[in-house]
Design a protein around this motif. Structure first.
Motif, PDB file in Angstrom:
ATOM      1  N   GLY A 101      12.816  18.620  52.133  1.00 53.67           N
ATOM      2  CA  GLY A 101      12.768  20.015  51.694  1.00 53.67           C
ATOM      3  C   GLY A 101      11.744  20.808  52.507  1.00 53.67           C
ATOM      4  N   GLY A 102      10.692  20.077  52.923  1.00 54.68           N
ATOM      5  CA  GLY A 102       9.665  20.708  53.752  1.00 54.68           C
ATOM      6  C   GLY A 102       9.901  20.500  55.242  1.00 54.68           C
ATOM      7  N   GLY A 103      11.032  19.894  55.565  1.00 60.75           N
ATOM      8  CA  GLY A 103      11.398  19.748  56.976  1.00 60.75           C
ATOM      9  C   GLY A 103      10.620  18.686  57.718  1.00 60.75           C
ATOM     10  N   ALA A 104      10.016  17.748  56.970  1.00 63.45           N
ATOM     11  CA  ALA A 104       9.131  16.764  57.607  1.00 63.45           C
ATOM     12  C   ALA A 104       9.670  15.338  57.540  1.00 63.45           C
ATOM     13  N   HIS A 105      10.936  15.159  57.174  1.00 64.52           N
ATOM     14  CA  HIS A 105      11.393  13.813  56.824  1.00 64.52           C
ATOM     15  C   HIS A 105      11.482  12.827  57.984  1.00 64.52           C
ATOM     16  N   LEU A 106      11.527  13.288  59.241  1.00 63.11           N
ATOM     17  CA  LEU A 106      11.579  12.303  60.347  1.00 63.11           C
ATOM     18  C   LEU A 106      10.268  11.530  60.425  1.00 63.11           C
ATOM     19  N   GLN A 107       9.152  12.247  60.533  1.00 58.51           N
ATOM     20  CA  GLN A 107       7.854  11.566  60.605  1.00 58.51           C
ATOM     21  C   GLN A 107       7.560  10.854  59.284  1.00 58.51           C
ATOM     22  N   GLU A 108       7.988  11.465  58.180  1.00 60.79           N
ATOM     23  CA  GLU A 108       7.750  10.827  56.875  1.00 60.79           C
ATOM     24  C   GLU A 108       8.448   9.483  56.778  1.00 60.79           C
ATOM     25  N   LYS A 109       9.689   9.407  57.255  1.00 59.16           N
ATOM     26  CA  LYS A 109      10.424   8.152  57.119  1.00 59.16           C
ATOM     27  C   LYS A 109       9.805   7.083  58.036  1.00 59.16           C
ATOM     28  N   VAL A 110       9.368   7.473  59.241  1.00 59.37           N
ATOM     29  CA  VAL A 110       8.745   6.512  60.164  1.00 59.37           C
ATOM     30  C   VAL A 110       7.466   5.967  59.541  1.00 59.37           C
ATOM     31  N   VAL A 111       6.652   6.876  58.966  1.00 58.57           N
ATOM     32  CA  VAL A 111       5.368   6.452  58.395  1.00 58.57           C
ATOM     33  C   VAL A 111       5.573   5.682  57.089  1.00 58.57           C
ATOM     34  N   ALA A 112       6.612   6.019  56.363  1.00 59.69           N
ATOM     35  CA  ALA A 112       6.913   5.270  55.126  1.00 59.69           C
ATOM     36  C   ALA A 112       7.392   3.851  55.464  1.00 59.69           C
ATOM     37  N   GLU A 113       8.244   3.739  56.480  1.00 59.51           N
ATOM     38  CA  GLU A 113       8.771   2.408  56.853  1.00 59.51           C
ATOM     39  C   GLU A 113       7.700   1.544  57.507  1.00 59.51           C
ATOM     40  N   ALA A 114       6.694   2.192  58.101  1.00 57.43           N
ATOM     41  CA  ALA A 114       5.626   1.428  58.772  1.00 57.43           C
ATOM     42  C   ALA A 114       4.619   0.871  57.767  1.00 57.43           C
ATOM     43  N   ALA A 115       4.786   1.258  56.499  1.00 58.01           N
ATOM     44  CA  ALA A 115       3.818   0.833  55.482  1.00 58.01           C
ATOM     45  C   ALA A 115       4.312  -0.389  54.727  1.00 58.01           C
ATOM     46  N   LYS A 116       3.338  -1.185  54.262  1.00 60.60           N
ATOM     47  CA  LYS A 116       3.689  -2.363  53.453  1.00 60.60           C
ATOM     48  C   LYS A 116       4.258  -1.903  52.101  1.00 60.60           C
ATOM     49  N   LYS A 117       3.774  -0.721  51.652  1.00 60.97           N
ATOM     50  CA  LYS A 117       4.195  -0.209  50.348  1.00 60.97           C
ATOM     51  C   LYS A 117       4.388   1.303  50.444  1.00 60.97           C
ATOM     52  N   PHE A 118       5.497   1.809  49.892  1.00 55.67           N
ATOM     53  CA  PHE A 118       5.800   3.240  49.912  1.00 55.67           C
ATOM     54  C   PHE A 118       5.828   3.737  48.474  1.00 55.67           C
ATOM     55  N   GLU A 142      17.921  16.323  60.146  1.00 53.12           N
ATOM     56  CA  GLU A 142      17.294  16.820  61.384  1.00 53.12           C
ATOM     57  C   GLU A 142      18.252  16.540  62.533  1.00 53.12           C
ATOM     58  N   VAL A 143      18.530  17.571  63.330  1.00 52.26           N
ATOM     59  CA  VAL A 143      19.526  17.437  64.396  1.00 52.26           C
ATOM     60  C   VAL A 143      18.962  17.931  65.725  1.00 52.26           C
ATOM     61  N   ALA A 144      19.497  17.397  66.809  1.00 57.91           N
ATOM     62  CA  ALA A 144      19.137  17.875  68.152  1.00 57.91           C
ATOM     63  C   ALA A 144      19.667  19.302  68.284  1.00 57.91           C
ATOM     64  N   PRO A 145      18.798  20.241  68.685  1.00 56.45           N
ATOM     65  CA  PRO A 145      19.197  21.655  68.689  1.00 56.45           C
ATOM     66  C   PRO A 145      20.520  21.954  69.388  1.00 56.45           C
ATOM     67  N   PHE A 146      20.741  21.357  70.566  1.00 52.75           N
ATOM     68  CA  PHE A 146      21.955  21.702  71.322  1.00 52.75           C
ATOM     69  C   PHE A 146      23.213  21.263  70.595  1.00 52.75           C
ATOM     70  N   ALA A 147      23.064  20.281  69.679  1.00 51.37           N
ATOM     71  CA  ALA A 147      24.256  19.679  69.040  1.00 51.37           C
ATOM     72  C   ALA A 147      24.511  20.230  67.639  1.00 51.37           C
ATOM     73  N   TRP A 148      23.716  21.199  67.218  1.00 51.69           N
ATOM     74  CA  TRP A 148      23.745  21.544  65.785  1.00 51.69           C
ATOM     75  C   TRP A 148      25.129  21.957  65.309  1.00 51.69           C
ATOM     76  N   ARG A 149      25.884  22.669  66.108  1.00 53.97           N
ATOM     77  CA  ARG A 149      27.169  23.187  65.601  1.00 53.97           C
ATOM     78  C   ARG A 149      28.218  22.081  65.507  1.00 53.97           C
ATOM     79  N   VAL A 150      28.227  21.182  66.490  1.00 56.13           N
ATOM     80  CA  VAL A 150      29.215  20.093  66.403  1.00 56.13           C
ATOM     81  C   VAL A 150      28.880  19.173  65.234  1.00 56.13           C
ATOM     82  N   VAL A 151      27.577  18.967  64.995  1.00 59.31           N
ATOM     83  CA  VAL A 151      27.171  18.135  63.857  1.00 59.31           C
ATOM     84  C   VAL A 151      27.546  18.833  62.550  1.00 59.31           C
ATOM     85  N   LEU A 152      27.299  20.131  62.479  1.00 57.06           N
ATOM     86  CA  LEU A 152      27.603  20.887  61.250  1.00 57.06           C
ATOM     87  C   LEU A 152      29.088  20.762  60.890  1.00 57.06           C
TER      88      LEU A 152
END
Ligand code: DER
Length: 233
Positions: A101-118, A142-152
Motif C-alpha cells: 500500500g505504501g509502495g515498498a513491498h519489493l525491499q520489504e519482501k527481500v528483507v522479510a525473507e532474509a530474516a529468521k523470523k518475520f 511493482e513493474v518495470a516502467p517500460f512494460a507497464w501497459r503490457v503487464v496491465l
C-alpha cells in the motif's frame, strides 16, 4: 486516535516479544505502523542499540532509523537478519498478507525473507479471514516502467478488470517507487488462494514483485479498538 493507539499497542508488544537482546540485525518495514516499532526500539537501552544494526526497506523507513540515530545497514551488507517487523494492508487467517500500500513491498519482501523470523504488526482494520474482505485497493504489483501497459492488460485478462497504474498525487504522472519502478494496483475480489495468485502474477514478464506475502509471517499482532491486542500464529 483509536487506530494510532491500536497500531502502537501491536507494535510495542511485537518489539517487546520478538526483538531480543541477543539480536544484532533487525529488519524494519515501511509505513505508519512501523513508526511505532522504531519508537519502541528507541526506548531500549542505548548500549544495546549501539551494538545492533537496523536494515530499512524504503527511504521512509531509512529516514525513521536515521532520525532516531540508530545504526543503519543495507541488506547486501547484512543478508542474515535476526527478525524483521513490518506492517501490512491486510492479513488472512493463514497469515498471508497483502502489502505494498505504501509502495515498498519489493525491499520489504527481500528483507522479510532474509530474516529468521518475520513479524507483522497492524491495527484491527487489517485483520481479515480472507484477503480482499477489507482491503479494496487491490494487490500492489511493482513493474518495470517500460512494460507497464503490457503487464496491465495481462492482469486485466487474468481477472482484475479494474487494475490500474498507480498515479502520483504530489507529482504529475505515475508513482515511481524507491527502486525506480511503477506500481499497478489490481483488485481480485476475495482471494481464496493467494499463493496461487502470487505465482500467476509473478510469472508475467515485466513484473518485478507482487504485494502478496504468502507463508512468510510467523506471527501477527493486531491492535484492537478496545486497546487489547489479538495475536495470530
Ligand atoms: O506498503 C507496505 O507494505 C506497508 O507495510 C503497508 O502495508 C502497511 O502500512 P501501514 O502500517 O501504514 O498501514
Amino acid at each position: 486516535s483509536l487506530i494510532e493507539q491500536a497500531k502502537q499497542k501491536a507494535a510495542y508488544q511485537a518489539v517487546d516479544e520478538h526483538v531480543l537482546p541477543s539480536h544484532r540485525v533487525i529488519g524494519v518495514g515501511s509505513g505508519s505502523t512501523v513508526v511505532h516499532v522504531v519508537a519502541r526500539l528507541l526506548q531500549r537501552d542505548p548500549e544495546l542499540n549501539a551494538k545492533t544494526v537496523f536494515v530499512p526497506t524504503s527511504f521512509q523507513s531509512r529516514g525513521l532509523l536515521l532520525d532516531g540515530g540508530l545504526n543503519v545497514g543495507d541488506v547486501d551488507q547484512y543478508p542474515d537478519i535476526d527478525v524483521t517487523i513490518d506492517g501490512a494492508d491486510e492479513v488472512d487467517s493463514q497469515l498471508n498478507a497483502i502489502k505494498g500500500g505504501g509502495g515498498a513491498h519489493l525491499q520489504e519482501k527481500v528483507v522479510a525473507e532474509a530474516a529468521k523470523k518475520f513479524v507483522i504488526v497492524a491495527d484491527y482494520r487489517k485483520n481479515s479471514k480472507i484477503l480482499g474482505e477489507q482491503w479494496k485497493q487491490g494487490v500492489p504489483i511493482e513493474v518495470a516502467p517500460f512494460a507497464w501497459r503490457v503487464v496491465l492488460v495481462k492482469i486485466q485478462n487474468m481477472g482484475s478488470k479494474d487494475a490500474k497504474l498507480r498515479m502520483a498525487v504530489a507529482k504529475a504522472g505515475p508513482v515511481v517507487t524507491d527502486n525506480g519502478n511503477f506500481l499497478i494496483d489490481a483488485p481480485f475480489g476475495l482471494i481464496q488462494d493467494p499463493a496461487n495468485l502470487l505465482k500467476d502474477i509473478k510469472l508475467i514478464t515485466g513484473v518485478v514483485e507482487v504485494g502478496l506475502f504468502c507463508n512468510m509471517a510467523e506471527i501477527a499482532y493486531f491492535g484492537n479498538e478496545d486497546g487489547s491486542v489479538a495475536i495470530r500464529t
